[in-house]
Scaffold this motif. Sequence first.
Motif, PDB file in Angstrom:
ATOM      1  N   VAL A  33     -18.760  -2.196   0.460  1.00  0.00           N
ATOM      2  CA  VAL A  33     -18.183  -0.993   1.053  1.00  0.00           C
ATOM      3  C   VAL A  33     -16.856  -1.276   1.756  1.00  0.00           C
ATOM      4  O   VAL A  33     -16.031  -0.389   1.894  1.00  0.00           O
ATOM      5  CB  VAL A  33     -19.175  -0.312   2.019  1.00  0.00           C
ATOM      6  CG1 VAL A  33     -20.228   0.459   1.241  1.00  0.00           C
ATOM      7  CG2 VAL A  33     -19.820  -1.312   2.953  1.00  0.00           C
ATOM      8  N   VAL A  71      -5.033   0.452   1.016  1.00  0.00           N
ATOM      9  CA  VAL A  71      -4.125   0.659  -0.108  1.00  0.00           C
ATOM     10  C   VAL A  71      -2.710   0.988   0.356  1.00  0.00           C
ATOM     11  O   VAL A  71      -1.808   1.101  -0.463  1.00  0.00           O
ATOM     12  CB  VAL A  71      -4.628   1.769  -1.055  1.00  0.00           C
ATOM     13  CG1 VAL A  71      -5.919   1.330  -1.728  1.00  0.00           C
ATOM     14  CG2 VAL A  71      -4.853   3.068  -0.291  1.00  0.00           C
ATOM     15  N   TYR A 100      -9.011   3.265   0.781  1.00  0.00           N
ATOM     16  CA  TYR A 100      -9.547   3.920  -0.405  1.00  0.00           C
ATOM     17  C   TYR A 100     -10.524   2.956  -1.060  1.00  0.00           C
ATOM     18  O   TYR A 100     -10.184   1.815  -1.353  1.00  0.00           O
ATOM     19  CB  TYR A 100      -8.410   4.287  -1.372  1.00  0.00           C
ATOM     20  CG  TYR A 100      -8.917   4.902  -2.653  1.00  0.00           C
ATOM     21  CD1 TYR A 100      -9.464   6.191  -2.647  1.00  0.00           C
ATOM     22  CD2 TYR A 100      -8.873   4.193  -3.839  1.00  0.00           C
ATOM     23  CE1 TYR A 100      -9.946   6.744  -3.814  1.00  0.00           C
ATOM     24  CE2 TYR A 100      -9.354   4.751  -5.017  1.00  0.00           C
ATOM     25  CZ  TYR A 100      -9.894   6.026  -5.001  1.00  0.00           C
ATOM     26  OH  TYR A 100     -10.378   6.571  -6.152  1.00  0.00           O
ATOM     27  N   ARG A 101     -11.737   3.406  -1.259  1.00  0.00           N
ATOM     28  CA  ARG A 101     -12.795   2.594  -1.848  1.00  0.00           C
ATOM     29  C   ARG A 101     -12.906   1.208  -1.226  1.00  0.00           C
ATOM     30  O   ARG A 101     -12.926   0.189  -1.916  1.00  0.00           O
ATOM     31  CB  ARG A 101     -12.585   2.447  -3.338  1.00  0.00           C
ATOM     32  CG  ARG A 101     -12.751   3.775  -4.051  1.00  0.00           C
ATOM     33  CD  ARG A 101     -13.198   3.548  -5.444  1.00  0.00           C
ATOM     34  NE  ARG A 101     -13.378   4.815  -6.137  1.00  0.00           N
ATOM     35  CZ  ARG A 101     -13.553   4.914  -7.441  1.00  0.00           C
ATOM     36  NH1 ARG A 101     -13.570   3.834  -8.176  1.00  0.00           N
ATOM     37  NH2 ARG A 101     -13.734   6.074  -8.001  1.00  0.00           N
ATOM     38  N   GLY A 102     -12.921   1.192   0.088  1.00  0.00           N
ATOM     39  CA  GLY A 102     -13.168  -0.068   0.769  1.00  0.00           C
ATOM     40  C   GLY A 102     -11.952  -0.961   0.929  1.00  0.00           C
ATOM     41  O   GLY A 102     -12.044  -2.017   1.537  1.00  0.00           O
ATOM     42  N   ARG A 103     -10.826  -0.555   0.359  1.00  0.00           N
ATOM     43  CA  ARG A 103      -9.637  -1.398   0.485  1.00  0.00           C
ATOM     44  C   ARG A 103      -8.547  -0.696   1.264  1.00  0.00           C
ATOM     45  O   ARG A 103      -8.486   0.532   1.281  1.00  0.00           O
ATOM     46  CB  ARG A 103      -9.075  -1.727  -0.897  1.00  0.00           C
ATOM     47  CG  ARG A 103      -9.999  -2.593  -1.677  1.00  0.00           C
ATOM     48  CD  ARG A 103      -9.251  -3.163  -2.833  1.00  0.00           C
ATOM     49  NE  ARG A 103     -10.074  -4.172  -3.471  1.00  0.00           N
ATOM     50  CZ  ARG A 103      -9.596  -5.050  -4.337  1.00  0.00           C
ATOM     51  NH1 ARG A 103      -8.305  -5.027  -4.658  1.00  0.00           N
ATOM     52  NH2 ARG A 103     -10.379  -5.934  -4.879  1.00  0.00           N
TER      53      ARG A 103
END
Lengths: 374, 377, 411, 506
Positions: free
Chosen positions: D271, D479, D474-477
Amino acid sequence: MNDTLKSLRFTLLAVVAALFVSAFIIVITDIEALGNGDFGKALSTLGTAYWGLFKGSFGSLRAISNTITGATPLLLAGLAVSSAFKAGLFNIGATGQMLAGAITGLWVGFAFQLPPLLHVPLALVASAVGGAAFGAIPGILKARTGAHEVITTIMLNGIASFTVLWLLKTELFKREGRDDAISKFVEDSAKLPKLFWFMGKRIDLLAHTGFVVALLATFVFWWLLRKTTLGFEMQATGLNQEAARYAGMRTKSLMVVSMAIAGSFAGLAGGTEVMGLYGYASATVAGDIGFDAIAVALLGRSTPIGTLVSALLFGALQAGGRQMQVDTDVPIDLIIVLRALIVMFIAAPLLVKAMFRVKGEVKSFGQTFRGWGG
Amino acid sequence: MLARINKRVRHPSYEREKHTMRKQRGLKSAALAIAAFALIASACGSDDAAEEVTEDTEAATEETTAPLPGAGVLACMVTDTGGVDDKGFNQISYAGMQKAEAELGVTIDLLESASDADYAPNLQSFADKGCNITVTVGFLLGDATKAAAEANTGLNYAIVDYAYDPPVANARGLVFATDQPSFMAGYLSAAMSKSGIVGTYGGVNIPPVTAFMEGFRKGVEYYNAQKGASVKLLGWDGTDGTFAGNFESLDDGKNIAKSQADEGADIIFPVAGPVGLGSAQFALESAGKVKIIGVDVDMSVSNPDAAEVYIASVLKNIDAAVFAAISDVVSGSGVTDNYVGTLANGGVGVAFTAVPADLQAEVEAIGAGIADGSIKL
Amino acid sequence: MTTTQGIVISAEQRKRARSVGITYLVLAAVCLLVFTRRAGDAGFKIGESSQFTLPAQGFGWALGIVLVAVAAGQLLRGYGKLSNVVLALATAAFFMSFLAWAAAGDSFSFVGMLQDTVSRSVPITLGAIGGILSERSGVINISIEGMLLAAACTSAIGASLTNLWIGTLVGVLTGVALAAVLAVMSIRYKVDQVIVGFAINFFALGVTSFVSFRVLVPNRDTMNNLLPVMPIRIPLLADIPFIGQILFDQTIFVYFSFVAVALATWGLYRTKWGLRTRAIGEYPRAAGTLGVDVNKLRYRNLLLAGAVAGVGGAWWPIGIVGRFDQNITNGRGFIALAAVIFGRWHPVGALCGALVFALSEAVRLKIGNFDTGIPSEFLIMAPYVVTIVVVAGFIGASRAPKAAGQVYEDQ
Amino acid sequence: MKFELRGITKRFPGVVANDGVNLHVSTGEVLALIGENGAGKSTLMNVLYGLYRADEGELLIDGKPSHFSSPADAIAAGIGMVHQHFMLVPVMTVAENVVLGVEPTGRFGSLDIDEARRMVREVSDKYSLELDPDAVIEDLSVGVRQRVEIVKVLMRDAKIVVFDEPTAVLTPSEILEFFEIVRSLVAAGRGVIFITHKLKEALSVADRINVLRRGKVVGEALPKNTSESQIAEMMVGRAVQLVVDKTEAVPRESMLDVRNVTVVEPDGRVVVDDVTFEVRVGEIVGVAGVQGNGQTELVEAIAGLRRAASGSIVLGGRDITTDSPRERHEAGMAHIPEDRQRQGLVTDLSIVENLVLTRYHDSEFSSGIRMKWDVAKTRAKELVAAYDIRTTDPAQPASTLSGGNQQKVIVARELSREIRLAVAAQPTRGIDVGSIEYVHAQIVKERDAGRAVLVVSTELDEVMSLADRVLVMYRGRIVADVDPKKVSHMDIGLYMAGSRPSGAVA
């Protein structure tokens, strides 16, 4: 009308409602009298029964002594349930914890020769420790595996009672000269003094200083909740485990500690019964006390004072029920019914309000157990 | 409730519903009731007011009966937590009380205990009432009864299934050599088993229960030794065995009987009070494949619906012993010594229900041998 | 700059895998150290005259070694999707090895034991379904024990006075009546559900003891005396070897409990009623805002729960022993509650829970016939220990219906 | 169809939530109902939907008086509602949720789940909502959940659709999509009531705007001839500041150093995926992103509530990766959790107790075993005054406070001591404008007092106006790492949606 008076009135009305429903049960089950159409007879049985209930609980010094004797273990075991409730745990295991405390207290009671001033406290500590150790098991199981304490404590009760039955037949505990599952006596030095020792030879006054221990325990519970960091942590965890965890409290260790504290109260209940009332232990020493204690705690809303008051009420019902049995042929089982009804009505102020057409706002009883969690 | 799983650690028992019991109590309550309003009217009187009234009304009840030797004697009973309707030793003891009431004309009274904590207060209530003899039931009341006896030297006590050593001057222990008739039953069962397998089980693993089981085992062994047979016993090996864990769950009794029957047992000896009734039910449904040995009383009489499943019953005549104790108080000879019911004095025995005559004679001979000491257990 | 949300093995999974591995090692140790101690073949009777035998010692050695290998596999690389299958197989094999050890040099009726298991599970299963129906609708049901006990009492009276069918019906109505108390108190009067539940338990215990003493004992022949139902052999199915005897030569109560499990499962997951029921147990407001009358549905489901528990209570007098006695249920209602949690509020899961408990009861009675050296007190405890081990080791924290225990305010 | 409320009054013990409210809406138009938190918008809508019964007033449909005693009546009359807190059962599938209450049935009352799927697909295709009928709600993002709610309403053929704060949890691009949906609903002949506290949105989508303050309708406006500040003034009753008042940040040394942190769920889902960033003394770093993209887990890892599977977290030079929450707290980290009621407060405990919830073990408040409640009480009085917590008595349970005041309790507790880093998650979610201003000011004050501040919020406006530097997850990163003054809302929105604005350099 102020709040205290109002809640007192509701409590009284609830008791009245419970007595009323029980009365109905007494009368309709008097098949013989009703069969003869002798309604008056059935009613008079009722009068005698309820008069006995009062006489046996508060009507004399002995009655009061009996009430106290009955209330002592109920109070301690009630604290075991209440304290767990405060930490958000549902402790159905007071029976098992009582047995554990009874056995450890018993052992210290007969295995050592000490002066009473040392022996009594030591045996009490032993029973508290025994109860705490046994109580901690469901706490550990829940913290480590998530196993729900409602299941584990019920199972541990069964395990405790058969373990005790087995232990009582071992050479260590078995009373010399007897094959029965009954233990040795504790040394006189480990016996709790009678509460009415100053009354001299009145052996009928059974109340013992275990009641003082129970009152002290109630105070300790109050002090724990109100004054200590641990009590604060327990309550915060009980009310909102997630917030407690966010606040940096170690909620899993708290589960174990809370159950151990609960177990120590129940252990004391077992210990004081052995050291104050019986002088020995049998497999039935805990009886149904651990179970009745749940009703005590529910009724007392898990507060120290509430638990004390409801333990006294239940103790009174127990003592009064005995007298009722002496005076009539109404079986003592009625007391169980009466208790159930009192708990129900006290927990349902809205119902009592509707029954007696009381006006005004009612404070709800609140919630003791917040779902299964998980 | 589960908390009660082991609450009622009580004794082997049986089934006997006394219709008269309720009637007697009913009469008493009727009299009581008349007094009740008067009682309420004088409610502010002393503690003892109620008891005086009670006694008066009871005395009044007695006047309707012919004068008997026990008139004016008050015999009381305190049960253990099983209660007087336990189909067990409380109920049999009470039968003895009722017999004394009918035959000796004593007045009887009863208190049930809901928990161990009730024993002492109940005994105290009866001491206050001046009970000439108080009968208590079960080893759990042993210490409380002794204390009451020592505090009330003018009154008499008797306790079922407990013996005082050293004896207490005014308290008689009533104990029973149940291993003796059980030995006979074991022999009998071994002889009658077609499958060569018999079974026994207990309610809870305590000596008053296991005494029966051990006697039974020795009886089976004796048969094997005498006849060179190899009848096998399930459920008790001399030290441990099968127990229901309670005296309440009739369904356990049915399941245990089925379980033992599955292993080939065709005669089962349940020593578990009402639980044994479940086994009788199983036997009834087995259509004659399984037979039961009754315990405590003649079960073919007390459980008439299943009379056909009993081949014999091991008798423990508690009622007779209780009656005798009351009788001794009435006659003034007192209750000094412990009483041990044996085959020799008729305190225990075997009731034969469906046993071939020759076998019955053989077993009775063994009983005689035990009684005269020629057969040692 | 694309991101992928990967799946890796989490610390919890690793921990669990490790503890499962250690469990295998413990089981292996028991096999090798204990189950190899008794020599002789153990006979498992699986029919009138058929049986299979397991050499106790050899089986113990073999299984012990296999389990060590299984443990090694588990600890070194795990079994992935198969891990639950492996665990189930290992547990079953261990159980067989235990039986072989206990019955070494002797034999016992394996089929009879399983037959008992099924029969004993009935009241637990039915009580548990009563629990599931109410908890799935958002009302905690601690009062299963009270419902079973009260229904047992009244169905005995009803059946003694009339016939078995009406007796059962009386039991059902009793369960419904107590459920109505639970419903009215917790829904209308907003009383804490746990308090009402406990009060109902106490009430049922007190009233049935009271009635037993005051009414049933003096009127035993007329009011507490009946012939229970007999097993019904289902043609053809009962002739299937082994299975037939276990499942299809039982009383109508057993069949009813199977049907109840099937119906409850189908009802909860495949019908409109079930969808609404699950919704009001999980998030009643969601259903309420869509026009579902939450409290009405709760009433209905609770009454249904009481009815099912009522049949469970009737099992004692009518299904098995032919009479009522004080506290005859002996805590089975609480075992049913455990089965509810054990089965994660799913009827089939609860049935499994009931079977596990009943199996351990049946096993301990068999073991009592052999000289294993285990004190009988510990054998009696076995079902409790097994329940704890299973709940702690295999089930863990389970997800209850979220709304269970909460009052739903209509307004 | 014309729907009208006349003189609606709804009282709760101690509060008049609606006071003689009049409003009307017809099919084919969008009515925006705007007001602060606590102005009575949701109460009004619950009255309209049959969930609450009004104490006074009437309800007219096409001029005819009607009466709703339950949502079923409202649904039958053609009212549909998308609630602020989604009314979805998390453990059930989209199709199950959608058909709840109007289930298609087969034989014996069995649920025709295929028909349900078909119905979901039909409606979602018609309005291009793109829903998988078999997805389980708890696995879905907030935006998708909202679409499920919309499908639910449409399936019931609502003529008037009420949206209660629908945009609070959406990304800018999702908000645009949402507006499209609203327009298509209106085009299809439905009426919409759009409840919001966001002025811009009301202005951009509504045909008419009604402003609600303290339970009363205080004004009506048409978007084309009203300005944002006019409406704002109507809403609050005074001139409000819409921008955060702060000076240029002067970042100094690094305080929080997060290196390659990865967080894994118990079921193995990653996550937070290899996240690295730092927060320096004297700056506010904002983390933007759509809910459910790992922000929550990242904060929990920083606060010690979750163990990072890998990577390190350093606070002021001290490695705290494996420290407990309390050790981090003692090392000078303050944490304002995202869910006030579940994580920040024990609402049944008193305000005094809540003010020491994370600090009770400090020697100031306890001697290790004993609590010094007198000290706590004195301190609570000071904090209540200093942080403007509106209460009559600090001994009252925290549940008696309004949302904004509850948040002030948390802020007071966390910021009123010597700290080095403040981590604030969703610090202004669901609180009134006055409180928002107050909380923002406190956060800026912390920065200016030389502390490092990390703010996580799904309200893009908040992050953009408050932060000195914005990270987008975004999606755990992470960005994007941008200066909010140099990028547009729309660009950040693109990052939040997983794409990259054209010409941007990553």
